[in-house]
Scaffold this motif. Sequence first.
Motif, PDB file in Angstrom:
ATOM      1  N   SER A   1      -1.499   3.794   8.715  1.00  0.00           N
ATOM      2  CA  SER A   1      -1.082   4.963   7.953  1.00  0.00           C
ATOM      3  C   SER A   1      -0.488   4.520   6.624  1.00  0.00           C
ATOM      4  O   SER A   1       0.325   3.597   6.588  1.00  0.00           O
ATOM      5  CB  SER A   1      -0.039   5.760   8.749  1.00  0.00           C
ATOM      6  OG  SER A   1       0.559   6.753   7.956  1.00  0.00           O
ATOM      7  N   ILE A   2      -0.902   5.170   5.533  1.00  0.00           N
ATOM      8  CA  ILE A   2      -0.394   4.794   4.218  1.00  0.00           C
ATOM      9  C   ILE A   2       1.072   5.202   4.079  1.00  0.00           C
ATOM     10  O   ILE A   2       1.916   4.397   3.672  1.00  0.00           O
ATOM     11  CB  ILE A   2      -1.232   5.449   3.102  1.00  0.00           C
ATOM     12  CG1 ILE A   2      -2.713   5.034   3.248  1.00  0.00           C
ATOM     13  CG2 ILE A   2      -0.707   5.046   1.734  1.00  0.00           C
ATOM     14  CD1 ILE A   2      -2.943   3.545   3.246  1.00  0.00           C
ATOM     15  N   LEU A   3       1.390   6.436   4.423  1.00  0.00           N
ATOM     16  CA  LEU A   3       2.773   6.896   4.361  1.00  0.00           C
ATOM     17  C   LEU A   3       3.572   6.491   5.597  1.00  0.00           C
ATOM     18  O   LEU A   3       4.783   6.682   5.640  1.00  0.00           O
ATOM     19  CB  LEU A   3       2.817   8.420   4.195  1.00  0.00           C
ATOM     20  CG  LEU A   3       2.364   8.944   2.832  1.00  0.00           C
ATOM     21  CD1 LEU A   3       2.366  10.457   2.822  1.00  0.00           C
ATOM     22  CD2 LEU A   3       3.250   8.404   1.729  1.00  0.00           C
ATOM     23  N   GLN A   4       2.897   5.965   6.606  1.00  0.00           N
ATOM     24  CA  GLN A   4       3.531   5.461   7.819  1.00  0.00           C
ATOM     25  C   GLN A   4       4.381   6.543   8.489  1.00  0.00           C
ATOM     26  O   GLN A   4       5.496   6.282   8.958  1.00  0.00           O
ATOM     27  CB  GLN A   4       4.376   4.224   7.516  1.00  0.00           C
ATOM     28  CG  GLN A   4       3.583   3.130   6.829  1.00  0.00           C
ATOM     29  CD  GLN A   4       4.262   1.793   6.837  1.00  0.00           C
ATOM     30  OE1 GLN A   4       5.103   1.524   7.678  1.00  0.00           O
ATOM     31  NE2 GLN A   4       3.900   0.928   5.915  1.00  0.00           N
TER      32      GLN A   4
ATOM     33  N   LYS B   1       0.828  -1.207   0.000  1.00  0.00           N
ATOM     34  CA  LYS B   1       0.000   0.000   0.000  1.00  0.00           C
ATOM     35  C   LYS B   1       0.864   1.259   0.000  1.00  0.00           C
ATOM     36  O   LYS B   1       0.573   2.224  -0.703  1.00  0.00           O
ATOM     37  CB  LYS B   1      -0.938  -0.007   1.207  1.00  0.00           C
ATOM     38  CG  LYS B   1      -1.951  -1.148   1.165  1.00  0.00           C
ATOM     39  CD  LYS B   1      -2.768  -1.237   2.427  1.00  0.00           C
ATOM     40  CE  LYS B   1      -3.756  -0.114   2.563  1.00  0.00           C
ATOM     41  NZ  LYS B   1      -4.678  -0.301   3.703  1.00  0.00           N
ATOM     42  N   PHE B   2       1.933   1.228   0.781  1.00  0.00           N
ATOM     43  CA  PHE B   2       2.854   2.370   0.815  1.00  0.00           C
ATOM     44  C   PHE B   2       3.521   2.577  -0.540  1.00  0.00           C
ATOM     45  O   PHE B   2       3.560   3.701  -1.064  1.00  0.00           O
ATOM     46  CB  PHE B   2       3.914   2.147   1.899  1.00  0.00           C
ATOM     47  CG  PHE B   2       5.090   3.072   1.795  1.00  0.00           C
ATOM     48  CD1 PHE B   2       4.989   4.379   2.227  1.00  0.00           C
ATOM     49  CD2 PHE B   2       6.291   2.643   1.257  1.00  0.00           C
ATOM     50  CE1 PHE B   2       6.076   5.255   2.129  1.00  0.00           C
ATOM     51  CE2 PHE B   2       7.372   3.498   1.157  1.00  0.00           C
ATOM     52  CZ  PHE B   2       7.263   4.809   1.592  1.00  0.00           C
TER      53      PHE B   2
ATOM     54  N   GLY C   1       1.671   6.040  14.890  1.00  0.00           N
ATOM     55  CA  GLY C   1       3.085   6.110  14.542  1.00  0.00           C
ATOM     56  C   GLY C   1       3.789   4.785  14.507  1.00  0.00           C
ATOM     57  O   GLY C   1       4.999   4.715  14.734  1.00  0.00           O
ATOM     58  N   PHE C   2       3.073   3.690  14.222  1.00  0.00           N
ATOM     59  CA  PHE C   2       3.659   2.358  14.270  1.00  0.00           C
ATOM     60  C   PHE C   2       4.150   1.879  12.910  1.00  0.00           C
ATOM     61  O   PHE C   2       4.197   0.692  12.659  1.00  0.00           O
ATOM     62  CB  PHE C   2       2.646   1.345  14.820  1.00  0.00           C
ATOM     63  CG  PHE C   2       2.254   1.613  16.249  1.00  0.00           C
ATOM     64  CD1 PHE C   2       3.153   2.171  17.137  1.00  0.00           C
ATOM     65  CD2 PHE C   2       0.981   1.308  16.693  1.00  0.00           C
ATOM     66  CE1 PHE C   2       2.791   2.420  18.449  1.00  0.00           C
ATOM     67  CE2 PHE C   2       0.613   1.547  18.006  1.00  0.00           C
ATOM     68  CZ  PHE C   2       1.515   2.105  18.882  1.00  0.00           C
ATOM     69  N   GLY C   3       4.481   2.777  11.996  1.00  0.00           N
ATOM     70  CA  GLY C   3       4.956   2.370  10.689  1.00  0.00           C
ATOM     71  C   GLY C   3       6.433   2.055  10.671  1.00  0.00           C
ATOM     72  O   GLY C   3       7.203   2.525  11.517  1.00  0.00           O
ATOM     73  N   PHE C   4       6.848   1.237   9.709  1.00  0.00           N
ATOM     74  CA  PHE C   4       8.253   0.916   9.469  1.00  0.00           C
ATOM     75  C   PHE C   4       8.963   0.424  10.724  1.00  0.00           C
ATOM     76  O   PHE C   4      10.070   0.848  11.033  1.00  0.00           O
ATOM     77  CB  PHE C   4       8.982   2.122   8.877  1.00  0.00           C
ATOM     78  CG  PHE C   4       8.537   2.468   7.501  1.00  0.00           C
ATOM     79  CD1 PHE C   4       8.527   1.515   6.498  1.00  0.00           C
ATOM     80  CD2 PHE C   4       8.096   3.743   7.198  1.00  0.00           C
ATOM     81  CE1 PHE C   4       8.110   1.828   5.211  1.00  0.00           C
ATOM     82  CE2 PHE C   4       7.682   4.066   5.917  1.00  0.00           C
ATOM     83  CZ  PHE C   4       7.683   3.101   4.926  1.00  0.00           C
TER      84      PHE C   4
END
Length: 464
Positions: free
Chosen positions: A282-285, A128-129, A291-294
């Motif tokens: 979050s798409i862009l994380q 998705k990102f 804030g749990f992206g990447f």
Amino acid sequence: MSRNIYDIDPAGNVLCTYTGESQESLRAIPTRPPPLLALLHAFLPAGYPHSVTPDYLAYQTYDSLQAFFSSITSLLANRAVLEGLGVGDSSSSPTGALILKIAGDTISRIATILFAHRLGTAIEPECKFYRFLADLLNDSAQLLDLLTPAMPYLPKLGVIVGAGVLRSLCGVAANASKASLSAHFALRGNLAELNAKEASQETVVSLLGMLVGSLVVKVVQDRQVVWGLMVGLLGVHLLMNYWAVRSVRCRTLNRQRATVVVREWLECGRVLGPEEVAGRESILQLGGGRGFGFGKMASKSGEYTGTCEFGTYGHVKALAGWKGGYHRYEFETDGYFMGICHRGGNFVMRIALKEEQPQGKKMSTSVSSPLEAWFDAVSHAYHFGSALKDGLESHYENEVPLLGYTSEEQKGTVFAALAAAGWDLETNALETRSPVRVRVGDGKKVPILSEKDSIHQPQISKKD
């Protein structure tokens, strides 16, 4: 006695009815759908909507709209490129234009190879990102194209090469992420047909966009108006893309989705389904989904934040070399080694998964091993404040009653609930690089290094 026999498609729709008093007198009555419905069948997968996931229609609707606006902007950008190459200018050199074209194509193809090598394995877990990133790159390339008519030769070369590189990155990210999304939508082994129908949809939408774009290109000539129109169309284009990927409800657990799911269970004892998590991620994380992206994680209070990554045993041991007041400890389970390094309110985790033990002549594989390790990592991060208050030795010894860690039986129950909620636990979407496993001697555990070993652990204190 009259008897009716029906031909039906995968969706249960009647294609033809056979009726009569006997087998010899059966009469075929084909079902004739309305013209509009028959036209839609040429663009939708056979057996729709039962042959695809429920989020297919929303995604394809927004994806078609973004393709329409992209067709218009690409015509405006292509006109600018042709002007920059000297089309319509008698003083321009064909050889110079050819050199510009060759340089741009050469660098962009090299960029394609490098990007595919570096990030190829990360695209599917984060599809998705990367699907949204592809359009960001493409729109940036089109804005660079608008600069070419006003540039001198050498700066123009740089702009053309830069735009070509961005388009190459876009092509790799878009093609790979689209393949992953198509596999998500296909439910009945109809991946090839789904891709073919998507190509038909894009063909029609692109043709409509080219017709409208041709009128726009003919009417709009002023450069300021072109820039204003481009910015507006690209804004709508990105918005359509955002809504498209936002509508997808992935069933695999990548790092962000797994963190959201485990945190919810730790906080509320509730297992979220794919639809609920899709609304939170979050798409862009960057800042969404808490804030749990990447690989980002946080303690229960949010006082401690950090990242976690899968890697090699060397990555785990490398944390020992961190200087500047960092405290470090590590531990080992049956499935992995984990190292944690922290200073102040920041921490870093590294996980090295062990190679599965051989069963007979074949090596067993377990996709649950990365998920179990990530589950424990999120739990460690969640209880990080408690661990520091009680001393990191308690964190290291993994005292379940003190810190509230999840037992193996509880994890088994949670994984069963995840499967029941619709999550795909058979696909490993947590590792974004080529998986590495640690082989431990003859299968026995490697003891944790003590203070007497060559690599000393620093003194662990309750406060930094």
